[in-house]
Design a protein around this motif. Sequence first.
Motif, PDB file in Angstrom:
ATOM      1  N   MET A  55       8.834  13.299 -10.133  1.00 27.18           N
ATOM      2  CA  MET A  55       8.051  12.845  -8.818  1.00 27.18           C
ATOM      3  C   MET A  55       6.843  13.763  -8.781  1.00 27.18           C
ATOM      4  SD  MET A  55      10.487  12.786  -5.727  1.00 27.18           S
ATOM      5  CE  MET A  55      11.496  14.038  -6.011  1.00 27.18           C
ATOM      6  N   GLY A  56       5.621  13.270  -8.792  1.00 29.36           N
ATOM      7  CA  GLY A  56       4.463  14.060  -9.030  1.00 29.36           C
ATOM      8  C   GLY A  56       4.055  14.175  -7.310  1.00 29.36           C
ATOM      9  N   CYS A  57       2.909  14.924  -7.299  1.00 28.31           N
ATOM     10  CA  CYS A  57       2.309  15.186  -5.814  1.00 28.31           C
ATOM     11  C   CYS A  57       1.554  13.740  -5.362  1.00 28.31           C
ATOM     12  CB  CYS A  57       1.130  16.182  -6.160  1.00 28.31           C
ATOM     13  SG  CYS A  57      -0.338  15.780  -6.769  1.00 28.31           S
ATOM     14  N   GLY A  58       1.328  12.829  -6.122  1.00 26.70           N
ATOM     15  CA  GLY A  58       0.690  11.687  -5.598  1.00 26.70           C
ATOM     16  C   GLY A  58      -0.971  11.748  -5.382  1.00 26.70           C
ATOM     17  N   LYS A  59      -1.453  12.902  -5.459  1.00 27.25           N
ATOM     18  CA  LYS A  59      -3.003  13.099  -5.170  1.00 27.25           C
ATOM     19  C   LYS A  59      -3.756  13.512  -6.492  1.00 27.25           C
ATOM     20  CE  LYS A  59      -1.573  14.607  -0.738  1.00 27.25           C
ATOM     21  NZ  LYS A  59      -0.868  15.972  -0.110  1.00 27.25           N
ATOM     22  N   CYS A  60      -3.163  14.237  -7.456  1.00 21.07           N
ATOM     23  CA  CYS A  60      -3.948  14.660  -8.643  1.00 21.07           C
ATOM     24  C   CYS A  60      -4.319  13.619  -9.478  1.00 21.07           C
ATOM     25  CB  CYS A  60      -3.127  15.869  -9.214  1.00 21.07           C
ATOM     26  SG  CYS A  60      -1.915  15.146 -10.096  1.00 21.07           S
ATOM     27  N   SER A  61      -5.047  13.911 -10.304  1.00 17.04           N
ATOM     28  CA  SER A  61      -5.832  12.611 -11.249  1.00 17.04           C
ATOM     29  C   SER A  61      -4.585  12.267 -12.125  1.00 17.04           C
ATOM     30  CB  SER A  61      -6.945  13.289 -12.089  1.00 17.04           C
ATOM     31  OG  SER A  61      -6.660  14.207 -12.952  1.00 17.04           O
ATOM     32  N   SER A  62      -3.736  13.131 -12.645  1.00 18.23           N
ATOM     33  CA  SER A  62      -2.808  12.551 -13.477  1.00 18.23           C
ATOM     34  C   SER A  62      -1.703  11.449 -12.566  1.00 18.23           C
ATOM     35  CB  SER A  62      -1.784  13.503 -13.988  1.00 18.23           C
ATOM     36  OG  SER A  62      -2.465  14.501 -14.864  1.00 18.23           O
ATOM     37  N   GLY A  73      -1.066   7.531 -12.645  1.00 21.23           N
ATOM     38  CA  GLY A  73       0.414   6.967 -12.973  1.00 21.23           C
ATOM     39  C   GLY A  73       1.046   7.892 -14.081  1.00 21.23           C
ATOM     40  N   ASN A  74       0.393   9.011 -14.569  1.00 21.04           N
ATOM     41  CA  ASN A  74       1.232   9.992 -15.291  1.00 21.04           C
ATOM     42  C   ASN A  74       1.683  11.009 -14.445  1.00 21.04           C
ATOM     43  OD1 ASN A  74       0.107   8.451 -17.827  1.00 21.04           O
ATOM     44  ND2 ASN A  74      -1.860   9.315 -17.121  1.00 21.04           N
ATOM     45  N   VAL A  75       2.706  10.668 -13.534  1.00 22.48           N
ATOM     46  CA  VAL A  75       3.399  11.800 -12.830  1.00 22.48           C
ATOM     47  C   VAL A  75       3.945  12.727 -13.784  1.00 22.48           C
ATOM     48  CG1 VAL A  75       3.793  10.380 -10.895  1.00 22.48           C
ATOM     49  CG2 VAL A  75       5.417  10.322 -12.721  1.00 22.48           C
ATOM     50  N   ASN A  76       4.421  12.675 -15.022  1.00 19.93           N
ATOM     51  CA  ASN A  76       4.762  13.443 -15.966  1.00 19.93           C
ATOM     52  C   ASN A  76       3.935  14.656 -16.211  1.00 19.93           C
ATOM     53  OD1 ASN A  76       3.325  11.736 -17.260  1.00 19.93           O
ATOM     54  ND2 ASN A  76       4.671  12.240 -19.074  1.00 19.93           N
ATOM     55  N   ARG A  77       2.695  14.630 -16.100  1.00 24.29           N
ATOM     56  CA  ARG A  77       1.795  15.429 -16.032  1.00 24.29           C
ATOM     57  C   ARG A  77       1.260  16.384 -15.013  1.00 24.29           C
ATOM     58  NH1 ARG A  77      -2.371  11.745 -19.690  1.00 24.29           N
ATOM     59  NH2 ARG A  77      -0.877  11.064 -21.104  1.00 24.29           N
ATOM     60  N   CYS A  78       1.672  15.902 -13.828  1.00 21.11           N
ATOM     61  CA  CYS A  78       1.353  16.558 -12.577  1.00 21.11           C
ATOM     62  C   CYS A  78       1.836  17.956 -12.705  1.00 21.11           C
ATOM     63  CB  CYS A  78       2.013  15.785 -11.325  1.00 21.11           C
ATOM     64  SG  CYS A  78       1.592  16.781  -9.915  1.00 21.11           S
ATOM     65  N   PRO A  79       0.781  18.823 -12.184  1.00 23.79           N
ATOM     66  CA  PRO A  79       1.152  20.390 -12.103  1.00 23.79           C
ATOM     67  C   PRO A  79       1.982  20.560 -11.262  1.00 23.79           C
ATOM     68  CG  PRO A  79      -1.388  19.794 -11.169  1.00 23.79           C
ATOM     69  CD  PRO A  79      -0.675  18.624 -12.014  1.00 23.79           C
ATOM     70  N   LYS A  80       2.203  19.967 -10.052  1.00 24.97           N
ATOM     71  CA  LYS A  80       3.322  20.115  -9.004  1.00 24.97           C
ATOM     72  C   LYS A  80       4.573  19.239  -9.412  1.00 24.97           C
ATOM     73  CE  LYS A  80       0.017  21.615  -5.797  1.00 24.97           C
ATOM     74  NZ  LYS A  80      -1.002  21.253  -4.583  1.00 24.97           N
ATOM     75  N   VAL A  81       4.761  18.922 -10.497  1.00 22.46           N
ATOM     76  CA  VAL A  81       5.827  17.836 -10.832  1.00 22.46           C
ATOM     77  C   VAL A  81       7.083  18.758 -10.211  1.00 22.46           C
ATOM     78  CG1 VAL A  81       6.272  18.440 -13.202  1.00 22.46           C
ATOM     79  CG2 VAL A  81       6.730  16.372 -12.660  1.00 22.46           C
ATOM     80  N   LYS A  82       7.928  17.668  -9.696  1.00 28.34           N
ATOM     81  CA  LYS A  82       9.389  18.200  -9.272  1.00 28.34           C
ATOM     82  C   LYS A  82      10.157  16.832  -9.808  1.00 28.34           C
ATOM     83  CE  LYS A  82       8.945  20.734  -5.152  1.00 28.34           C
ATOM     84  NZ  LYS A  82       7.606  21.385  -5.264  1.00 28.34           N
ATOM     85  N   LEU A  83      11.655  17.390 -10.063  1.00 24.64           N
ATOM     86  CA  LEU A  83      12.646  16.378 -10.791  1.00 24.64           C
ATOM     87  C   LEU A  83      13.940  16.648  -9.731  1.00 24.64           C
ATOM     88  CD1 LEU A  83      10.915  16.962 -13.574  1.00 24.64           C
ATOM     89  CD2 LEU A  83      13.203  15.977 -14.484  1.00 24.64           C
ATOM     90  N   TYR A  84      14.593  15.548  -9.494  1.00 25.12           N
ATOM     91  CA  TYR A  84      15.954  15.681  -8.848  1.00 25.12           C
ATOM     92  C   TYR A  84      16.748  16.035  -9.944  1.00 25.12           C
ATOM     93  CZ  TYR A  84      14.660  12.813  -4.741  1.00 25.12           C
ATOM     94  OH  TYR A  84      14.056  12.354  -3.917  1.00 25.12           O
ATOM     95  N   GLY A  85      17.609  17.183  -9.768  1.00 25.36           N
ATOM     96  CA  GLY A  85      18.283  17.952 -10.668  1.00 25.36           C
ATOM     97  C   GLY A  85      17.795  19.189 -11.309  1.00 25.36           C
ATOM     98  N   VAL A  86      16.691  19.394 -10.955  1.00 25.97           N
ATOM     99  CA  VAL A  86      15.768  20.619 -11.374  1.00 25.97           C
ATOM    100  C   VAL A  86      15.380  21.498 -10.350  1.00 25.97           C
ATOM    101  CG1 VAL A  86      14.298  21.719 -13.127  1.00 25.97           C
ATOM    102  CG2 VAL A  86      15.408  19.721 -13.716  1.00 25.97           C
ATOM    103  N   HIS A  87      14.258  20.753  -9.407  1.00 25.75           N
ATOM    104  CA  HIS A  87      13.744  21.474  -8.364  1.00 25.75           C
ATOM    105  C   HIS A  87      14.734  20.814  -7.054  1.00 25.75           C
ATOM    106  CE1 HIS A  87      10.778  20.624 -11.568  1.00 25.75           C
ATOM    107  NE2 HIS A  87      10.170  21.809 -11.363  1.00 25.75           N
TER     108      HIS A  87
END
Length: 341
Positions: free
Chosen positions: A88-95, A99-113
């Motif tokens: 999951m990305g922040c939904g707001k940044c340019s990445s 559609g590049n949620v994987n590059r989001c600086p605030k990326v979060k994953l179920y099972g990690v964060h």
Amino acid sequence: MQCLKAFLCDGPEKCDITEIPESRPAPGEVKLKILYAGICGSDFGIIHGRNPFASFPLVPGHEFCGEVIESEASNLDIGQRVVVMPVMGCGKCSSCREGNVNRCPKVKLYGVHLNGGFAEKVVVKASQAIPFPDSLDPKYAVFTEPLAVGIHCVRRGDVKVNNDVAIIGGGVIGLTIASMASFYGAKRVLISDIVPQRLQKAKALGINLTVQENEEGIVKFSRKLGLNFDVVFDTVGSEQSLEDSLNLLKPGGKLVLVAVPKGGKKPIGLAKLFAEEKVFTASRTYTMEDFKKALSLIVSGDFRPEKLITHYFPFDKIQEALFTAEHEKDKALKVVLKIEN
Ligand SMILES: [Zn+2]
Ligand SMILES: [Zn+2]
């Protein structure tokens, strides 16, 4: 208070099955009864405290599918089976906007964060829960996540029809990349590993060119056959594998780094990159588009997860399952937990 059984990590090396309080879905969320959850190499980074992003206490597991048992979302009914896109990305940044949620600086994953799939139940955002038809056995749907990794790699490498492709490392990710490269039309696919049983598995998947890394070395092997490659995937990320990868490329070829790089004291050969216009890039997790593509290839039968899933364990045997996945590399590829009894 209602409780559920979960494999909880209170900190590094402090993980076990325990009871945790059950939470209710907020608007836009669903509660899932988890059916299957896959064990990934990166889960050991969390368990042993090598993953700086893991936020304890945490229920790991980012590869999982389940059935909706409570819904606060209009698009998902109770009984619907879903596989969870964990990134999951922040939904707001340019990445994120591209559609590049994987590059989001605030990326979060179920099972990690956030709590993931090594549990009887979990609450997730409905937007991350991707439905699949009842005709697909959930024991295969659980492979969507690793297949999405392979699809994203092949897209990052821009593998084209008749390309020659090499992959360093024949684990689940390497073998998935190999089969996706073939699916997208690669002509010759070479894979290397230090474990001979994995190369046998590659052959069983129809990959004819294999080389055992500690015997011959992939560069020497390729030179002998007069082979060099349009795209090389490095799933190891060591100084040696990066150097080998660059040496395997054709002029103008593309190196895709798939693993988090280890060491990194030795600089990569920039002069050679420049002189031969080689391209260096990376592939990190996947996008929603990759994830949906992966699920569609499993639904259609174009990709058969049973070729790479070697073990199923009941949830109660999770310690045994983790041991098998981590230490029995001659036998185990993808190890999956069957959570629902
Ligand atoms: Zn994974
Ligand atoms: Zn973002």
